[in-house]
Design a protein around this motif. Structure first.
Motif, PDB file in Angstrom:
ATOM      1  N   THR A   8       0.821  -1.205   0.000  1.00 13.50           N
ATOM      2  CA  THR A   8       0.000   0.000   0.000  1.00 13.50           C
ATOM      3  C   THR A   8       0.856   1.258   0.000  1.00 13.50           C
ATOM      4  N   ILE A   9       1.919   1.266   0.792  1.00 13.89           N
ATOM      5  CA  ILE A   9       2.808   2.430   0.830  1.00 13.89           C
ATOM      6  C   ILE A   9       3.462   2.650  -0.525  1.00 13.89           C
ATOM      7  N   ALA A  10       3.864   1.562  -1.188  1.00  9.06           N
ATOM      8  CA  ALA A  10       4.415   1.687  -2.542  1.00  9.06           C
ATOM      9  C   ALA A  10       3.383   2.269  -3.495  1.00  9.06           C
ATOM     10  N   ALA A  11       2.129   1.843  -3.342  1.00  3.72           N
ATOM     11  CA  ALA A  11       1.054   2.359  -4.193  1.00  3.72           C
ATOM     12  C   ALA A  11       0.879   3.859  -4.009  1.00  3.72           C
ATOM     13  N   THR A  12       0.942   4.321  -2.754  1.00  3.37           N
ATOM     14  CA  THR A  12       0.751   5.753  -2.502  1.00  3.37           C
ATOM     15  C   THR A  12       1.880   6.579  -3.102  1.00  3.37           C
ATOM     16  N   PHE A  13       3.106   6.082  -3.003  1.00  8.09           N
ATOM     17  CA  PHE A  13       4.237   6.815  -3.575  1.00  8.09           C
ATOM     18  C   PHE A  13       4.097   6.927  -5.088  1.00  8.09           C
ATOM     19  N   LEU A  14       3.788   5.794  -5.731  1.00  4.42           N
ATOM     20  CA  LEU A  14       3.625   5.797  -7.183  1.00  4.42           C
ATOM     21  C   LEU A  14       2.445   6.656  -7.612  1.00  4.42           C
ATOM     22  N   GLN A  15       1.372   6.637  -6.829  1.00  2.00           N
ATOM     23  CA  GLN A  15       0.198   7.443  -7.158  1.00  2.00           C
ATOM     24  C   GLN A  15       0.522   8.930  -7.074  1.00  2.00           C
ATOM     25  N   LEU A  21       2.684  14.152 -12.426  1.00  2.00           N
ATOM     26  CA  LEU A  21       2.775  14.174 -13.885  1.00  2.00           C
ATOM     27  C   LEU A  21       1.471  14.648 -14.509  1.00  2.00           C
ATOM     28  N   GLN A  22       0.340  14.229 -13.946  1.00  2.00           N
ATOM     29  CA  GLN A  22      -0.943  14.652 -14.488  1.00  2.00           C
ATOM     30  C   GLN A  22      -1.184  16.147 -14.289  1.00  2.00           C
ATOM     31  N   LYS A  23      -0.686  16.692 -13.193  1.00  2.00           N
ATOM     32  CA  LYS A  23      -0.822  18.135 -12.999  1.00  2.00           C
ATOM     33  C   LYS A  23      -0.052  18.884 -14.077  1.00  2.00           C
ATOM     34  N   LYS A  24       1.126  18.395 -14.426  1.00  2.00           N
ATOM     35  CA  LYS A  24       1.902  19.021 -15.490  1.00  2.00           C
ATOM     36  C   LYS A  24       1.178  18.929 -16.833  1.00  2.00           C
ATOM     37  N   LEU A  25       0.430  17.846 -17.031  1.00  2.00           N
ATOM     38  CA  LEU A  25      -0.311  17.675 -18.276  1.00  2.00           C
ATOM     39  C   LEU A  25      -1.423  18.706 -18.446  1.00  2.00           C
ATOM     40  N   ARG A  26      -1.920  19.283 -17.348  1.00  2.00           N
ATOM     41  CA  ARG A  26      -3.022  20.232 -17.421  1.00  2.00           C
ATOM     42  C   ARG A  26      -2.657  21.472 -18.235  1.00  2.00           C
ATOM     43  N   PHE A  41      -2.761   4.517 -21.827  1.00  2.00           N
ATOM     44  CA  PHE A  41      -1.392   4.012 -21.934  1.00  2.00           C
ATOM     45  C   PHE A  41      -1.096   2.897 -20.939  1.00  2.00           C
ATOM     46  N   ALA A  42      -1.929   2.779 -19.912  1.00  2.00           N
ATOM     47  CA  ALA A  42      -1.703   1.733 -18.913  1.00  2.00           C
ATOM     48  C   ALA A  42      -2.273   0.383 -19.336  1.00  2.00           C
ATOM     49  N   ALA A  43      -3.339   0.404 -20.140  1.00  2.00           N
ATOM     50  CA  ALA A  43      -4.035  -0.840 -20.489  1.00  2.00           C
ATOM     51  C   ALA A  43      -3.134  -1.886 -21.150  1.00  2.00           C
ATOM     52  N   PRO A  44      -2.374  -1.540 -22.216  1.00  2.00           N
ATOM     53  CA  PRO A  44      -1.517  -2.570 -22.838  1.00  2.00           C
ATOM     54  C   PRO A  44      -0.491  -3.147 -21.865  1.00  2.00           C
ATOM     55  N   LEU A  45       0.071  -2.297 -21.016  1.00  2.00           N
ATOM     56  CA  LEU A  45       1.053  -2.775 -20.041  1.00  2.00           C
ATOM     57  C   LEU A  45       0.410  -3.722 -19.043  1.00  2.00           C
ATOM     58  N   LEU A 228       4.428   7.972 -19.712  1.00  2.00           N
ATOM     59  CA  LEU A 228       4.991   7.812 -18.370  1.00  2.00           C
ATOM     60  C   LEU A 228       3.880   7.793 -17.325  1.00  2.00           C
ATOM     61  N   VAL A 229       2.849   8.622 -17.542  1.00  2.00           N
ATOM     62  CA  VAL A 229       1.683   8.603 -16.650  1.00  2.00           C
ATOM     63  C   VAL A 229       1.059   7.215 -16.639  1.00  2.00           C
ATOM     64  N   GLY A 230       0.921   6.624 -17.831  1.00  2.00           N
ATOM     65  CA  GLY A 230       0.341   5.288 -17.929  1.00  2.00           C
ATOM     66  C   GLY A 230       1.176   4.234 -17.230  1.00  2.00           C
ATOM     67  N   LEU A 231       2.493   4.306 -17.397  1.00  2.00           N
ATOM     68  CA  LEU A 231       3.397   3.322 -16.780  1.00  2.00           C
ATOM     69  C   LEU A 231       3.345   3.415 -15.254  1.00  2.00           C
ATOM     70  N   VAL A 232       3.503   4.631 -14.731  1.00  2.00           N
ATOM     71  CA  VAL A 232       3.490   4.812 -13.276  1.00  2.00           C
ATOM     72  C   VAL A 232       2.107   4.502 -12.714  1.00  2.00           C
ATOM     73  N   GLY A 233       1.068   4.938 -13.451  1.00  2.00           N
ATOM     74  CA  GLY A 233      -0.296   4.675 -13.005  1.00  2.00           C
ATOM     75  C   GLY A 233      -0.618   3.196 -12.954  1.00  2.00           C
ATOM     76  N   MET A 234      -0.145   2.440 -13.937  1.00  2.00           N
ATOM     77  CA  MET A 234      -0.381   0.998 -13.950  1.00  2.00           C
ATOM     78  C   MET A 234       0.302   0.324 -12.772  1.00  2.00           C
ATOM     79  N   ALA A 235       1.545   0.734 -12.482  1.00  2.00           N
ATOM     80  CA  ALA A 235       2.268   0.163 -11.348  1.00  2.00           C
ATOM     81  C   ALA A 235       1.562   0.485 -10.033  1.00  2.00           C
ATOM     82  N   ALA A 236       1.093   1.732  -9.892  1.00  2.00           N
ATOM     83  CA  ALA A 236       0.373   2.121  -8.678  1.00  2.00           C
ATOM     84  C   ALA A 236      -0.907   1.315  -8.532  1.00  2.00           C
TER      85      ALA A 236
END
Length: 297
Positions: A8-15, A21-26, A41-45, A228-236
Protein backbone atom coordinates in the motif's frame (compact mmCIF):
# COMPACT_ATOMS: atom_id res chain seq x y z
CA UNK A 1 4.11 -6.47 9.42
CA UNK A 2 1.42 -7.78 7.01
CA UNK A 3 2.66 -7.68 3.42
CA UNK A 4 -0.28 -5.56 2.23
CA UNK A 5 1.04 -2.57 4.23
CA UNK A 6 4.34 -2.05 2.32
CA UNK A 7 2.46 -2.77 -0.91
CA UNK A 8 0.00 0.00 0.00
CA UNK A 9 2.81 2.43 0.83
CA UNK A 10 4.41 1.69 -2.54
CA UNK A 11 1.05 2.36 -4.19
CA UNK A 12 0.75 5.75 -2.50
CA UNK A 13 4.24 6.81 -3.57
CA UNK A 14 3.63 5.80 -7.18
CA UNK A 15 0.20 7.44 -7.16
CA UNK A 16 1.72 10.72 -5.99
CA UNK A 17 4.25 10.60 -8.82
CA UNK A 18 1.41 9.97 -11.28
CA UNK A 19 -0.60 12.88 -9.88
CA UNK A 20 2.43 15.15 -10.23
CA UNK A 21 2.77 14.17 -13.89
CA UNK A 22 -0.94 14.65 -14.49
CA UNK A 23 -0.82 18.13 -13.00
CA UNK A 24 1.90 19.02 -15.49
CA UNK A 25 -0.31 17.68 -18.28
CA UNK A 26 -3.02 20.23 -17.42
CA UNK A 27 -0.94 22.85 -19.26
CA UNK A 28 -1.29 20.87 -22.50
CA UNK A 29 -4.49 18.84 -22.21
CA UNK A 30 -8.04 19.24 -20.93
CA UNK A 31 -9.20 17.72 -17.64
CA UNK A 32 -10.51 14.62 -19.39
CA UNK A 33 -7.54 14.44 -21.75
CA UNK A 34 -5.24 14.36 -18.73
CA UNK A 35 -7.50 11.73 -17.18
CA UNK A 36 -7.42 9.57 -20.32
CA UNK A 37 -3.62 9.31 -20.22
CA UNK A 38 -3.83 7.32 -17.00
CA UNK A 39 -5.94 4.60 -18.60
CA UNK A 40 -5.14 4.47 -22.32
CA UNK A 41 -1.39 4.01 -21.93
CA UNK A 42 -1.70 1.73 -18.91
CA UNK A 43 -4.04 -0.84 -20.49
CA UNK A 44 -1.52 -2.57 -22.84
CA UNK A 45 1.05 -2.78 -20.04
CA UNK A 46 -1.50 -4.23 -17.64
CA UNK A 47 -2.47 -6.91 -20.16
CA UNK A 48 1.17 -7.97 -20.57
CA UNK A 49 1.71 -8.09 -16.80
CA UNK A 50 -1.48 -10.11 -16.23
CA UNK A 51 -0.63 -12.63 -18.96
CA UNK A 52 2.91 -12.95 -17.63
CA UNK A 53 1.87 -13.55 -14.03
CA UNK A 54 -0.94 -15.90 -15.02
CA UNK A 55 1.42 -17.96 -17.21
CA UNK A 56 4.34 -18.09 -14.77
CA UNK A 57 2.22 -19.06 -11.77
CA UNK A 58 -0.09 -21.40 -13.72
CA UNK A 59 -2.94 -20.13 -11.55
CA UNK A 60 -6.46 -21.47 -12.04
CA UNK A 61 -9.01 -18.68 -11.75
CA UNK A 62 -12.78 -18.89 -11.58
CA UNK A 63 -14.50 -17.84 -14.80
CA UNK A 64 -15.64 -14.21 -14.64
CA UNK A 65 -19.39 -14.06 -14.08
CA UNK A 66 -22.06 -11.34 -14.01
CA UNK A 67 -20.85 -10.16 -10.60
CA UNK A 68 -17.32 -9.63 -11.92
CA UNK A 69 -18.54 -7.74 -14.99
CA UNK A 70 -21.00 -5.61 -13.05
CA UNK A 71 -18.45 -4.63 -10.42
CA UNK A 72 -15.88 -3.96 -13.16
CA UNK A 73 -18.18 -1.54 -15.01
CA UNK A 74 -19.38 0.33 -11.92
CA UNK A 75 -15.91 0.52 -10.39
CA UNK A 76 -14.28 1.47 -13.69
CA UNK A 77 -16.66 4.36 -14.39
CA UNK A 78 -16.44 5.55 -10.77
CA UNK A 79 -12.63 5.66 -10.96
CA UNK A 80 -12.65 7.60 -14.24
CA UNK A 81 -14.99 10.23 -12.80
CA UNK A 82 -13.04 10.38 -9.52
CA UNK A 83 -9.79 10.95 -11.40
CA UNK A 84 -11.35 13.73 -13.47
CA UNK A 85 -12.68 15.48 -10.37
CA UNK A 86 -9.29 15.14 -8.67
CA UNK A 87 -7.48 16.72 -11.63
CA UNK A 88 -10.05 19.53 -11.67
CA UNK A 89 -9.24 20.19 -7.99
CA UNK A 90 -5.68 21.11 -8.96
CA UNK A 91 -6.93 24.42 -10.36
CA UNK A 92 -8.40 25.67 -7.05
CA UNK A 93 -5.55 26.12 -4.57
CA UNK A 94 -2.29 24.26 -4.20
CA UNK A 95 -1.27 20.72 -5.05
CA UNK A 96 -1.27 19.40 -1.47
CA UNK A 97 -4.68 20.77 -0.53
CA UNK A 98 -6.33 19.76 -3.81
CA UNK A 99 -5.25 16.15 -3.38
CA UNK A 100 -6.03 16.07 0.35
CA UNK A 101 -9.73 16.74 -0.23
CA UNK A 102 -10.03 13.35 -1.92
CA UNK A 103 -8.75 11.58 1.20
CA UNK A 104 -12.17 11.46 2.80
CA UNK A 105 -12.33 8.29 0.71
CA UNK A 106 -11.09 6.08 3.58
CA UNK A 107 -14.18 6.72 5.68
CA UNK A 108 -16.46 6.66 2.64
CA UNK A 109 -14.88 3.36 1.55
CA UNK A 110 -15.72 1.82 4.93
CA UNK A 111 -19.38 2.80 4.52
CA UNK A 112 -19.53 1.69 0.89
CA UNK A 113 -17.83 -1.62 1.71
CA UNK A 114 -20.49 -2.28 4.33
CA UNK A 115 -23.26 -1.63 1.81
CA UNK A 116 -21.82 -3.48 -1.20
CA UNK A 117 -19.77 -6.33 0.34
CA UNK A 118 -21.10 -6.43 3.91
CA UNK A 119 -17.58 -5.93 5.29
CA UNK A 120 -17.25 -4.34 8.73
CA UNK A 121 -14.42 -2.78 10.72
CA UNK A 122 -13.58 -3.00 14.42
CA UNK A 123 -14.36 0.07 16.54
CA UNK A 124 -10.63 0.84 17.15
CA UNK A 125 -9.96 0.72 13.39
CA UNK A 126 -12.94 2.95 12.69
CA UNK A 127 -11.75 5.39 15.39
CA UNK A 128 -8.30 5.50 13.80
CA UNK A 129 -9.86 6.26 10.41
CA UNK A 130 -11.92 9.06 11.98
CA UNK A 131 -8.78 10.52 13.56
CA UNK A 132 -7.09 10.42 10.18
CA UNK A 133 -10.02 12.30 8.68
CA UNK A 134 -9.63 15.03 11.33
CA UNK A 135 -5.97 15.33 10.41
CA UNK A 136 -6.80 15.60 6.73
CA UNK A 137 -9.40 18.29 7.35
CA UNK A 138 -6.82 20.33 9.25
CA UNK A 139 -4.52 20.00 6.26
CA UNK A 140 -7.20 20.55 3.64
CA UNK A 141 -9.31 23.45 4.83
CA UNK A 142 -7.17 26.57 5.13
CA UNK A 143 -8.51 29.84 6.48
CA UNK A 144 -9.79 32.20 3.82
CA UNK A 145 -8.98 35.92 3.52
CA UNK A 146 -11.79 36.77 5.96
CA UNK A 147 -10.69 34.15 8.48
CA UNK A 148 -13.43 31.65 7.57
CA UNK A 149 -11.84 28.23 7.88
CA UNK A 150 -14.51 25.71 6.91
CA UNK A 151 -16.41 27.42 4.13
CA UNK A 152 -18.36 24.95 2.01
CA UNK A 153 -17.38 25.63 -1.60
CA UNK A 154 -16.65 23.88 -4.89
CA UNK A 155 -13.34 22.49 -3.66
CA UNK A 156 -15.07 20.55 -0.91
CA UNK A 157 -17.84 19.37 -3.25
CA UNK A 158 -15.38 18.05 -5.84
CA UNK A 159 -13.18 16.58 -3.11
CA UNK A 160 -16.05 14.70 -1.48
CA UNK A 161 -17.31 13.47 -4.86
CA UNK A 162 -13.82 12.34 -5.84
CA UNK A 163 -13.24 10.59 -2.52
CA UNK A 164 -16.63 8.88 -2.61
CA UNK A 165 -16.17 7.67 -6.17
CA UNK A 166 -12.67 6.40 -5.37
CA UNK A 167 -14.29 4.54 -2.47
CA UNK A 168 -16.88 2.98 -4.80
CA UNK A 169 -14.14 1.89 -7.21
CA UNK A 170 -11.99 0.41 -4.43
CA UNK A 171 -14.84 -1.70 -3.05
CA UNK A 172 -15.95 -2.81 -6.52
CA UNK A 173 -12.43 -3.80 -7.55
CA UNK A 174 -11.97 -5.80 -4.34
CA UNK A 175 -15.28 -7.54 -4.97
CA UNK A 176 -14.34 -8.31 -8.57
CA UNK A 177 -10.99 -9.75 -7.49
CA UNK A 178 -12.60 -11.92 -4.81
CA UNK A 179 -15.04 -13.32 -7.38
CA UNK A 180 -12.12 -14.88 -9.29
CA UNK A 181 -11.50 -17.53 -6.63
CA UNK A 182 -8.67 -18.28 -4.21
CA UNK A 183 -5.61 -17.85 -6.42
CA UNK A 184 -2.63 -15.65 -5.45
CA UNK A 185 -3.72 -12.08 -4.73
CA UNK A 186 -1.32 -10.54 -7.24
CA UNK A 187 -2.62 -12.76 -10.06
CA UNK A 188 -6.28 -12.00 -9.30
CA UNK A 189 -5.38 -8.33 -8.96
CA UNK A 190 -3.49 -8.19 -12.26
CA UNK A 191 -6.28 -9.89 -14.22
CA UNK A 192 -8.89 -7.60 -12.66
CA UNK A 193 -6.75 -4.55 -13.38
CA UNK A 194 -6.19 -5.50 -17.02
CA UNK A 195 -9.93 -6.00 -17.61
CA UNK A 196 -10.79 -2.73 -15.86
CA UNK A 197 -8.22 -0.71 -17.79
CA UNK A 198 -9.37 -2.04 -21.15
CA UNK A 199 -12.96 -1.07 -20.34
CA UNK A 200 -11.91 2.36 -19.02
CA UNK A 201 -9.71 3.07 -22.04
CA UNK A 202 -12.50 2.30 -24.49
CA UNK A 203 -15.03 4.33 -22.49
CA UNK A 204 -12.93 7.47 -22.12
CA UNK A 205 -11.63 7.29 -25.70
CA UNK A 206 -15.23 7.19 -26.96
CA UNK A 207 -16.11 10.12 -24.68
CA UNK A 208 -13.22 12.23 -25.97
CA UNK A 209 -14.07 11.41 -29.57
CA UNK A 210 -17.65 12.58 -29.09
CA UNK A 211 -17.24 15.51 -26.69
CA UNK A 212 -13.73 16.85 -27.26
CA UNK A 213 -12.74 16.37 -30.93
CA UNK A 214 -8.99 16.44 -31.42
CA UNK A 215 -8.19 15.91 -27.73
CA UNK A 216 -7.40 12.21 -28.24
CA UNK A 217 -4.80 13.16 -30.84
CA UNK A 218 -3.26 15.61 -28.37
CA UNK A 219 -3.11 12.83 -25.76
CA UNK A 220 -1.09 10.64 -28.14
CA UNK A 221 0.92 13.65 -29.31
CA UNK A 222 2.17 14.18 -25.77
CA UNK A 223 3.20 10.52 -25.52
CA UNK A 224 6.48 11.19 -23.70
CA UNK A 225 4.56 12.39 -20.64
CA UNK A 226 1.27 10.54 -21.13
CA UNK A 227 3.13 7.27 -21.64
CA UNK A 228 4.99 7.81 -18.37
CA UNK A 229 1.68 8.60 -16.65
CA UNK A 230 0.34 5.29 -17.93
CA UNK A 231 3.40 3.32 -16.78
CA UNK A 232 3.49 4.81 -13.28
CA UNK A 233 -0.30 4.68 -13.00
CA UNK A 234 -0.38 1.00 -13.95
CA UNK A 235 2.27 0.16 -11.35
CA UNK A 236 0.37 2.12 -8.68
CA UNK A 237 -2.93 0.45 -9.58
CA UNK A 238 -1.38 -3.02 -9.49
CA UNK A 239 -0.17 -2.32 -5.94
CA UNK A 240 -3.60 -0.99 -4.91
CA UNK A 241 -5.43 -3.94 -6.45
CA UNK A 242 -3.08 -6.47 -4.86
CA UNK A 243 -3.45 -4.94 -1.39
CA UNK A 244 -7.23 -4.78 -1.73
CA UNK A 245 -7.34 -8.40 -2.83
CA UNK A 246 -5.73 -9.25 0.51
CA UNK A 247 -7.71 -7.17 3.03
CA UNK A 248 -10.69 -4.85 3.54
CA UNK A 249 -10.47 -1.97 1.04
CA UNK A 250 -11.20 0.59 3.79
CA UNK A 251 -8.07 -0.45 5.70
CA UNK A 252 -5.98 -0.22 2.54
CA UNK A 253 -7.30 3.25 1.73
CA UNK A 254 -6.82 4.39 5.32
CA UNK A 255 -3.16 3.33 5.41
CA UNK A 256 -2.89 4.81 1.93
CA UNK A 257 -3.51 8.23 3.44
CA UNK A 258 0.25 8.25 4.04
CA UNK A 259 0.24 9.64 0.49
CA UNK A 260 -0.40 13.08 1.97
CA UNK A 261 3.16 12.97 3.36
CA UNK A 262 4.49 12.50 -0.18
CA UNK A 263 2.03 15.13 -1.43
CA UNK A 264 3.18 17.74 1.06
CA UNK A 265 6.81 16.99 0.25
CA UNK A 266 6.02 17.38 -3.46
CA UNK A 267 4.14 20.61 -2.79
CA UNK A 268 7.05 22.05 -0.80
CA UNK A 269 10.04 20.91 -2.85
CA UNK A 270 8.64 21.00 -6.41
CA UNK A 271 6.05 23.78 -6.32
CA UNK A 272 7.63 25.85 -3.52
CA UNK A 273 4.28 26.08 -1.72
CA UNK A 274 4.36 26.92 1.99
CA UNK A 275 2.94 24.57 4.63
CA UNK A 276 1.28 26.15 7.67
CA UNK A 277 1.63 25.12 11.32
CA UNK A 278 -1.97 23.90 11.30
CA UNK A 279 -1.27 21.70 8.29
CA UNK A 280 1.71 20.21 10.12
CA UNK A 281 -0.56 19.54 13.13
CA UNK A 282 -3.00 17.76 10.84
CA UNK A 283 -0.11 15.77 9.41
CA UNK A 284 0.89 14.66 12.93
CA UNK A 285 -2.66 13.49 13.72
CA UNK A 286 -2.89 11.70 10.38
CA UNK A 287 0.45 9.97 10.95
CA UNK A 288 -0.66 8.81 14.39
CA UNK A 289 -3.87 7.35 12.94
CA UNK A 290 -1.92 5.44 10.28
CA UNK A 291 0.50 4.06 12.87
CA UNK A 292 -2.49 2.95 14.95
CA UNK A 293 -3.99 1.16 11.96
CA UNK A 294 -0.69 -0.60 11.27
CA UNK A 295 -0.46 -1.75 14.90
CA UNK A 296 -4.09 -2.97 14.77
CA UNK A 297 -3.30 -4.86 11.58
Amino acid sequence: MPVWIPITIAATFLQNVRSLLQKKLRDRLSVWGSTAARFIFAAPLAILVALGLWTVTATELAAPGPDFLGLLVVGGLAQVLATGFMIHLFSFRNFAVGTAFTKTEALQTALIGLVILGETLSLPALAAIMAGLVGILLISLPAGPDGARFRFDQRIVYGLLSGGLFGVSAVCFRGASLSLGDGPAIVRASVTLACVLVFQSLAIAAFLKLREPGELSRVFGAWKITGLVGLVGMAASLCWFTAMAMVNAALVRAVGQVEIVFTIATSYFFFKETISAREFAGLAILTASIVALILLA
